[in-house]
Design a protein around this motif. Structure first.
Motif, PDB file in Angstrom:
ATOM      1  N   ALA A 112     -17.834   0.839 -13.756  1.00 27.03           N
ATOM      2  CA  ALA A 112     -17.580   0.309 -15.096  1.00 27.03           C
ATOM      3  C   ALA A 112     -17.153   1.423 -16.046  1.00 27.03           C
ATOM      4  O   ALA A 112     -16.337   1.217 -16.948  1.00 27.03           O
ATOM      5  CB  ALA A 112     -18.825  -0.395 -15.623  1.00 27.03           C
ATOM      6  N   GLY A 113     -17.726   2.627 -15.837  1.00 24.69           N
ATOM      7  CA  GLY A 113     -17.335   3.775 -16.647  1.00 24.69           C
ATOM      8  C   GLY A 113     -15.876   4.136 -16.431  1.00 24.69           C
ATOM      9  O   GLY A 113     -15.152   4.461 -17.379  1.00 24.69           O
ATOM     10  N   MET A 114     -15.406   4.069 -15.188  1.00 27.16           N
ATOM     11  CA  MET A 114     -14.001   4.328 -14.903  1.00 27.16           C
ATOM     12  C   MET A 114     -13.117   3.251 -15.531  1.00 27.16           C
ATOM     13  O   MET A 114     -12.050   3.539 -16.085  1.00 27.16           O
ATOM     14  CB  MET A 114     -13.761   4.386 -13.400  1.00 27.16           C
ATOM     15  N   LEU A 115     -13.573   2.013 -15.419  1.00 27.95           N
ATOM     16  CA  LEU A 115     -12.840   0.899 -16.014  1.00 27.95           C
ATOM     17  C   LEU A 115     -12.711   1.082 -17.528  1.00 27.95           C
ATOM     18  O   LEU A 115     -11.624   0.947 -18.095  1.00 27.95           O
ATOM     19  CB  LEU A 115     -13.566  -0.405 -15.685  1.00 27.95           C
ATOM     20  N   GLY A 116     -13.830   1.419 -18.164  1.00 23.10           N
ATOM     21  CA  GLY A 116     -13.807   1.648 -19.605  1.00 23.10           C
ATOM     22  C   GLY A 116     -12.967   2.843 -19.996  1.00 23.10           C
ATOM     23  O   GLY A 116     -12.279   2.839 -21.033  1.00 23.10           O
ATOM     24  N   SER A 117     -12.980   3.879 -19.160  1.00 23.64           N
ATOM     25  CA  SER A 117     -12.178   5.076 -19.444  1.00 23.64           C
ATOM     26  C   SER A 117     -10.688   4.796 -19.296  1.00 23.64           C
ATOM     27  O   SER A 117      -9.861   5.523 -19.839  1.00 23.64           O
ATOM     28  CB  SER A 117     -12.581   6.208 -18.484  1.00 23.64           C
ATOM     29  N   GLY A 118     -10.357   3.754 -18.533  1.00 23.37           N
ATOM     30  CA  GLY A 118      -8.959   3.348 -18.438  1.00 23.37           C
ATOM     31  C   GLY A 118      -8.526   2.527 -19.635  1.00 23.37           C
ATOM     32  O   GLY A 118      -7.390   2.643 -20.109  1.00 23.37           O
ATOM     33  N   ILE A 119      -9.437   1.719 -20.129  1.00 18.36           N
ATOM     34  CA  ILE A 119      -9.117   0.883 -21.299  1.00 18.36           C
ATOM     35  C   ILE A 119      -9.055   1.733 -22.565  1.00 18.36           C
ATOM     36  O   ILE A 119      -8.138   1.583 -23.391  1.00 18.36           O
ATOM     37  CB  ILE A 119     -10.167  -0.232 -21.436  1.00 18.36           C
ATOM     38  N   PHE A 120     -10.020   2.616 -22.738  1.00 18.88           N
ATOM     39  CA  PHE A 120     -10.049   3.512 -23.899  1.00 18.88           C
ATOM     40  C   PHE A 120      -9.526   4.872 -23.439  1.00 18.88           C
ATOM     41  O   PHE A 120     -10.242   5.640 -22.800  1.00 18.88           O
ATOM     42  CB  PHE A 120     -11.467   3.618 -24.462  1.00 18.88           C
ATOM     43  N   THR A 121      -8.290   5.142 -23.750  1.00 18.02           N
ATOM     44  CA  THR A 121      -7.595   6.294 -23.165  1.00 18.02           C
ATOM     45  C   THR A 121      -7.972   7.625 -23.819  1.00 18.02           C
ATOM     46  O   THR A 121      -8.398   7.680 -24.973  1.00 18.02           O
ATOM     47  CB  THR A 121      -6.080   6.103 -23.283  1.00 18.02           C
ATOM     48  N   ALA A 122      -7.774   8.683 -23.046  1.00 18.87           N
ATOM     49  CA  ALA A 122      -7.996  10.045 -23.550  1.00 18.87           C
ATOM     50  C   ALA A 122      -6.893  10.424 -24.531  1.00 18.87           C
ATOM     51  O   ALA A 122      -5.780   9.897 -24.471  1.00 18.87           O
ATOM     52  CB  ALA A 122      -8.011  11.029 -22.381  1.00 18.87           C
ATOM     53  N   ASP A 123      -7.205  11.338 -25.413  1.00 13.68           N
ATOM     54  CA  ASP A 123      -6.216  11.814 -26.385  1.00 13.68           C
ATOM     55  C   ASP A 123      -5.331  12.897 -25.775  1.00 13.68           C
ATOM     56  O   ASP A 123      -5.773  13.657 -24.905  1.00 13.68           O
ATOM     57  CB  ASP A 123      -6.924  12.404 -27.612  1.00 13.68           C
ATOM     58  N   PRO A 124      -4.075  13.002 -26.228  1.00 17.24           N
ATOM     59  CA  PRO A 124      -3.248  14.149 -25.831  1.00 17.24           C
ATOM     60  C   PRO A 124      -3.938  15.441 -26.276  1.00 17.24           C
ATOM     61  O   PRO A 124      -4.572  15.477 -27.334  1.00 17.24           O
ATOM     62  CB  PRO A 124      -1.938  13.922 -26.594  1.00 17.24           C
ATOM     63  N   ALA A 125      -3.844  16.478 -25.480  1.00 19.88           N
ATOM     64  CA  ALA A 125      -4.529  17.729 -25.812  1.00 19.88           C
ATOM     65  C   ALA A 125      -3.981  18.870 -24.974  1.00 19.88           C
ATOM     66  O   ALA A 125      -3.286  18.654 -23.974  1.00 19.88           O
ATOM     67  CB  ALA A 125      -6.038  17.592 -25.579  1.00 19.88           C
ATOM     68  N   GLN A 126      -4.259  20.070 -25.384  1.00 21.27           N
ATOM     69  CA  GLN A 126      -3.960  21.292 -24.627  1.00 21.27           C
ATOM     70  C   GLN A 126      -2.492  21.389 -24.198  1.00 21.27           C
ATOM     71  O   GLN A 126      -2.171  21.829 -23.113  1.00 21.27           O
ATOM     72  CB  GLN A 126      -4.863  21.391 -23.397  1.00 21.27           C
ATOM     73  N   GLY A 127      -1.608  20.923 -25.085  1.00 21.62           N
ATOM     74  CA  GLY A 127      -0.181  21.037 -24.804  1.00 21.62           C
ATOM     75  C   GLY A 127       0.385  19.971 -23.889  1.00 21.62           C
ATOM     76  O   GLY A 127       1.546  20.059 -23.479  1.00 21.62           O
ATOM     77  N   PHE A 128      -0.401  18.962 -23.538  1.00 23.15           N
ATOM     78  CA  PHE A 128       0.105  17.868 -22.705  1.00 23.15           C
ATOM     79  C   PHE A 128      -0.152  16.522 -23.372  1.00 23.15           C
ATOM     80  O   PHE A 128      -1.264  16.273 -23.849  1.00 23.15           O
ATOM     81  CB  PHE A 128      -0.567  17.861 -21.330  1.00 23.15           C
ATOM     82  N   PRO A 129       0.895  15.656 -23.394  1.00 27.25           N
ATOM     83  CA  PRO A 129       2.269  15.870 -22.922  1.00 27.25           C
ATOM     84  C   PRO A 129       2.977  16.998 -23.670  1.00 27.25           C
ATOM     85  O   PRO A 129       2.491  17.458 -24.701  1.00 27.25           O
ATOM     86  CB  PRO A 129       2.934  14.521 -23.172  1.00 27.25           C
ATOM     87  N   VAL A 130       4.121  17.388 -23.140  1.00 25.96           N
ATOM     88  CA  VAL A 130       4.871  18.508 -23.710  1.00 25.96           C
ATOM     89  C   VAL A 130       5.113  18.265 -25.192  1.00 25.96           C
ATOM     90  O   VAL A 130       5.531  17.185 -25.609  1.00 25.96           O
ATOM     91  CB  VAL A 130       6.216  18.677 -22.976  1.00 25.96           C
ATOM     92  N   GLY A 131       4.810  19.283 -25.987  1.00 21.47           N
ATOM     93  CA  GLY A 131       4.966  19.180 -27.436  1.00 21.47           C
ATOM     94  C   GLY A 131       3.664  18.914 -28.164  1.00 21.47           C
ATOM     95  O   GLY A 131       3.602  19.015 -29.391  1.00 21.47           O
ATOM     96  N   THR A 132       2.602  18.600 -27.427  1.00 21.66           N
ATOM     97  CA  THR A 132       1.294  18.365 -28.036  1.00 21.66           C
ATOM     98  C   THR A 132       0.659  19.702 -28.415  1.00 21.66           C
ATOM     99  O   THR A 132       0.703  20.650 -27.624  1.00 21.66           O
ATOM    100  CB  THR A 132       0.359  17.628 -27.052  1.00 21.66           C
ATOM    101  N   PRO A 133       0.074  19.811 -29.618  1.00 26.14           N
ATOM    102  CA  PRO A 133      -0.616  21.059 -29.984  1.00 26.14           C
ATOM    103  C   PRO A 133      -1.781  21.348 -29.041  1.00 26.14           C
ATOM    104  O   PRO A 133      -2.311  20.449 -28.387  1.00 26.14           O
ATOM    105  CB  PRO A 133      -1.124  20.776 -31.401  1.00 26.14           C
ATOM    106  N   GLN A 134      -2.192  22.601 -28.969  1.00 24.13           N
ATOM    107  CA  GLN A 134      -3.323  22.976 -28.136  1.00 24.13           C
ATOM    108  C   GLN A 134      -4.616  22.338 -28.639  1.00 24.13           C
ATOM    109  O   GLN A 134      -5.474  21.944 -27.851  1.00 24.13           O
ATOM    110  CB  GLN A 134      -3.469  24.502 -28.105  1.00 24.13           C
ATOM    111  N   VAL A 135      -4.753  22.244 -29.956  1.00 31.18           N
ATOM    112  CA  VAL A 135      -5.943  21.642 -30.563  1.00 31.18           C
ATOM    113  C   VAL A 135      -5.530  20.368 -31.276  1.00 31.18           C
ATOM    114  O   VAL A 135      -4.617  20.383 -32.108  1.00 31.18           O
ATOM    115  CB  VAL A 135      -6.617  22.611 -31.550  1.00 31.18           C
ATOM    116  N   THR A 136      -6.171  19.258 -30.947  1.00 30.91           N
ATOM    117  CA  THR A 136      -5.838  17.967 -31.550  1.00 30.91           C
ATOM    118  C   THR A 136      -7.096  17.281 -32.070  1.00 30.91           C
ATOM    119  O   THR A 136      -8.217  17.641 -31.704  1.00 30.91           O
ATOM    120  CB  THR A 136      -5.156  17.036 -30.526  1.00 30.91           C
ATOM    121  N   THR A 137      -6.898  16.275 -32.900  1.00 34.52           N
ATOM    122  CA  THR A 137      -8.010  15.494 -33.436  1.00 34.52           C
ATOM    123  C   THR A 137      -8.421  14.425 -32.432  1.00 34.52           C
ATOM    124  O   THR A 137      -7.567  13.794 -31.808  1.00 34.52           O
ATOM    125  CB  THR A 137      -7.599  14.810 -34.755  1.00 34.52           C
TER     126      THR A 137
END
Length: 228
Positions: A112-137
């Motif tokens: 269920a944790g994996m399922l929820g982690s798919g529904i609520f996505t991670a934020d862009p961070a650490q330069g990925f995708p390309v053009g994303t700042p290293q530090v993000t909100t």
């Protein structure tokens, strides 16, 4: 008479092996074997081909971002559902004893944790995708991704330790050690990556994920063989 008795027992065993309930249980346990290879194969295929992604730096959750993010989102959801199916199979296959109820529930919670982690996505961070700042909100869905995923990881660790105790009581030393080592190793890797530090923590976490899927496949096969 002995031959007749043996023949009768063989026929009875064959009948039990073909029982509808046994077939359903075995099918459900089969998802515990294929869930890991599917998740790892899809994740690695993206990690090795998507522009800007670095295996030794970026967590696989970051693949949920960008124009191809839907692939990893689907990967999380499908793998989570397969893990829950495997947990249902375990609940049907496990006999009375330590962890009879708690272990399948804990593994289902991980799914269920994996399922929820798919529904609520991670934020862009650490330069990925390309053009994303290293530090993000961190957004609200990024926070939920971390919280739900973390809760699922803790349930998985608990499941490893519970089944480790069960296998030890049953005299299944190999499975007991594998379960306990998997739980402790995953706890250490999760603590490392949760600390926010970089360097070896990401490869260590990937190694722990591989170990977890190998463990789930192993215990699924164990109970599959004992289901009639």
């Amino acid at each position: 008479m002995n031959a007749q008795t043996a023949s009768t027992r063989t026929s009875a065993t064959s009948g039990r092996q073909c029982s509808p309930a046994g077939r359903v249980t075995r099918s459900l346990l089969g998802y515990g074997v294929i869930a890991g290879p599917v998740y790892v194969a899809v994740s690695l295929a993206q990690a090795l081909t998507r522009d800007g992604f670095e295996l030794d730096k970026h967590a696989w959750s970051l693949l949920q971002n960008g124009s191809l993010g839907w692939i990893q989102i689907t990967n999380f959801i499908v793998t989570g559902l397969m893990t829950i199916a495997a947990a249902v199979g375990l609940s049907r296959a496990m006999t009375a004893g330590r962890g009879r109820r708690s272990a399948p529930l804990l593994i289902a919670a991980y799914g269920a944790g994996m399922l929820g982690s798919g529904i609520f996505t991670a934020d862009p961070a650490q330069g990925f995708p390309v053009g994303t700042p290293q530090v993000t909100t961190v957004s609200w869905h990024g926070m939920l991704h971390l919280a739900i995923g973390g809760a699922g990881f803790l349930c998985l660790i608990a499941a490893c330790l519970v089944l480790g105790s069960r296998f030890a009581r049953a005299g299944l030393t190999g499975l007991a050690w594998m379960s306990r080592v998997t739980g402790v190793a995953f706890l250490a890797a999760f603590a490392g990556i949760a600390s926010g530090s970089h360097g070896p923590t990401v490869p260590a976490f990937i190694a722990a994920v591989l170990l977890v899927w190998a463990w789930l496949a192993t215990i699924s096969v164990h109970f599959y063989r004992r289901t009639i």
